[in-house]
Design a protein around this motif. Structure first.
Motif, PDB file in Angstrom:
ATOM      1  N   LEU A  31       0.819  -1.211   0.000  1.00 52.12           N
ATOM      2  CA  LEU A  31       0.000   0.000   0.000  1.00 52.12           C
ATOM      3  C   LEU A  31       0.853   1.261   0.000  1.00 52.12           C
ATOM      4  O   LEU A  31       0.583   2.209  -0.736  1.00 52.12           O
ATOM      5  N   ALA A  34       2.191   2.307  -3.195  1.00 48.50           N
ATOM      6  CA  ALA A  34       1.222   2.776  -4.183  1.00 48.50           C
ATOM      7  C   ALA A  34       0.549   4.090  -3.816  1.00 48.50           C
ATOM      8  O   ALA A  34      -0.053   4.737  -4.681  1.00 48.50           O
ATOM      9  N   GLN A  35       0.613   4.488  -2.543  1.00 46.03           N
ATOM     10  CA  GLN A  35      -0.096   5.697  -2.112  1.00 46.03           C
ATOM     11  C   GLN A  35       0.676   6.383  -0.991  1.00 46.03           C
ATOM     12  O   GLN A  35       1.458   5.739  -0.279  1.00 46.03           O
ATOM     13  N   PRO A  36       0.450   7.684  -0.796  1.00 47.93           N
ATOM     14  CA  PRO A  36       1.252   8.425   0.172  1.00 47.93           C
ATOM     15  C   PRO A  36       0.921   8.143   1.628  1.00 47.93           C
ATOM     16  O   PRO A  36       1.794   8.221   2.500  1.00 47.93           O
ATOM     17  N   VAL A  38      -1.621   5.703   4.477  1.00 49.88           N
ATOM     18  CA  VAL A  38      -2.473   4.535   4.699  1.00 49.88           C
ATOM     19  C   VAL A  38      -3.251   4.738   5.999  1.00 49.88           C
ATOM     20  O   VAL A  38      -2.689   5.191   7.007  1.00 49.88           O
ATOM     21  N   ARG A  68       3.829   7.410   7.779  1.00 49.92           N
ATOM     22  CA  ARG A  68       2.807   7.602   6.743  1.00 49.92           C
ATOM     23  C   ARG A  68       1.554   6.772   7.014  1.00 49.92           C
ATOM     24  O   ARG A  68       0.684   6.641   6.151  1.00 49.92           O
ATOM     25  N   ASP A 143      -7.925   1.638   4.611  1.00 47.97           N
ATOM     26  CA  ASP A 143      -7.301   0.629   3.761  1.00 47.97           C
ATOM     27  C   ASP A 143      -7.438  -0.764   4.355  1.00 47.97           C
ATOM     28  O   ASP A 143      -7.656  -1.738   3.629  1.00 47.97           O
TER      29      ASP A 143
END
Length: 256
Positions: A31, A34-36, A38, A68, A143
Motif C-alpha cells: 500500500l 502505491a499511495q502516500p 495509509v 505515513r 485501507d
C-alpha cells in the motif's frame, strides 16, 4: 474491483496471530508503495493485541515507514485515558508505543476524563473523521479495518438486537446499554466500516464458531451483526481451527 469473502483457517491462536501479522506487514508495504498515506482501523481484545504483538516481534516491521500510517479504532470503552480496558491503550502497549509515531497519526476516541460528555465525544470523533474525509465522504477510506467478533456475533460495539447496527446517518454512535461491560461506549457505524477497502476479521476459540457459521450462512445482521459487514474489495475471516468448526468446507480458502 473484486469483492470477496474468504475464510482462512489456522491450527491455533499463535499461528493465527503470526500469519495475520505477516500478511499485514506485506500489505502495508504494498500500500505504501502505491499511495502516500495509509489508514488502518485497529481493534481490541486478546486476538487484536496478539496480532500487534506479533507485528512488534517481526524484524520486517522496520521496513515500513510508519510515519505515513494513520491509526484509528473501531470502538472504544468510555473509561479514562491509559485505562487498560481501552482498546487504544492495548494497541499502544502491544505495538504503537514502540513505533515513535507522530502524535497526529494516532486517532483514539475521546476518554471519559477528557472533559467531554459521551454525546460530545461522539460529535468530536465524527469531526476528526470528517477532517480526514476524501471524495466527499465524512470519513477516511480505511485501507484495512481489523475487527474482532464476539460470541454473540457483535463487531465493534454494534450488538445483536440493538439499534446501533441499523444506524446509517452517522459515522459515530453512542452506546449506553452495552450487554458487555462497561455499558458506555463509542463506536463507528456499519456504513463507515463497510466503506473500508479491506475488512480483516480475526477470531479464535470454539465460542466463536456459531456466530461465524451463522454469518456465513446469511443470517440477519440484526441477529448477527457481523453478517452485515463486508469490505469494498475484500473481507477475510482469519480464524483458528476451533472457530472454524461450523464453516462449510466450500467457503474455506486454500490461499489468500
Amino acid at each position: 474491483m473484486t469483492n470477496e469473502r474468504r475464510v482462512l483457517v489456522h491450527p491455533d491462536k499463535v499461528s493465527l496471530a503470526g500469519s495475520v501479522a505477516a500478511r499485514f506487514i506485506t500489505k502495508m508495504l504494498d500500500l505504501l508503495d502505491a499511495q502516500p498515506v495509509v489508514h488502518v482501523v485497529l481493534t481490541g481484545g486478546s486476538m487484536g493485541a496478539a496480532v500487534l504483538e506479533a507485528v512488534a516481534a517481526s524484524p520486517a516491521r522496520m521496513s515500513i515507514d510508519w510515519t505515513r500510517v494513520h491509526f484509528w479504532w473501531g470502538d472504544e470503552r468510555w473509561v479514562p485515558a491509559r485505562d487498560t480496558e481501552r482498546n487504544d491503550e492495548q494497541s499502544r502497549v502491544a505495538l504503537l508505543d514502540d513505533l515513535d509515531l507522530p502524535e497526529g497519526n494516532l486517532h483514539p476516541f475521546p476518554t471519559s476524563d477528557s472533559g467531554l460528555t459521551l454525546d460530545e465525544a461522539a460529535v468530536d470523533y465524527a469531526a476528526e473523521l470528517a477532517d480526514h474525509g476524501v471524495d466527499g465522504m465524512p470519513h477516511p477510506i480505511f485501507d484495512i479495518t481489523f475487527l474482532g467478533v464476539g460470541p454473540d456475533g457483535h463487531i465493534a460495539s454494534l450488538f445483536p438486537h440493538r439499534s446501533g447496527i441499523q444506524v446509517t446517518d452517522r459515522t459515530v454512535i453512542v452506546v449506553r446499554d452495552s450487554p458487555k461491560p462497561p455499558p458506555e461506549r463509542l463506536s463507528l457505524t456499519r456504513p463507515v466500516i463497510n466503506a473500508s477497502q479491506r475488512v480483516w476479521l480475526v477470531l479464535a476459540g470454539a465460542d466463536k464458531a456459531s456466530a461465524l457459521g451463522l454469518a456465513l450462512a446469511g443470517a440477519s445482521r440484526d441477529e448477527v451483526p457481523v453478517a452485515g459487514i463486508k469490505g469494498r474489495r475484500r473481507t477475510v475471516f482469519f480464524v483458528d481451527q476451533d472457530a472454524a468448526a461450523e464453516v462449510p468446507e466450500s467457503l474455506i480458502a486454500r490461499d489468500y
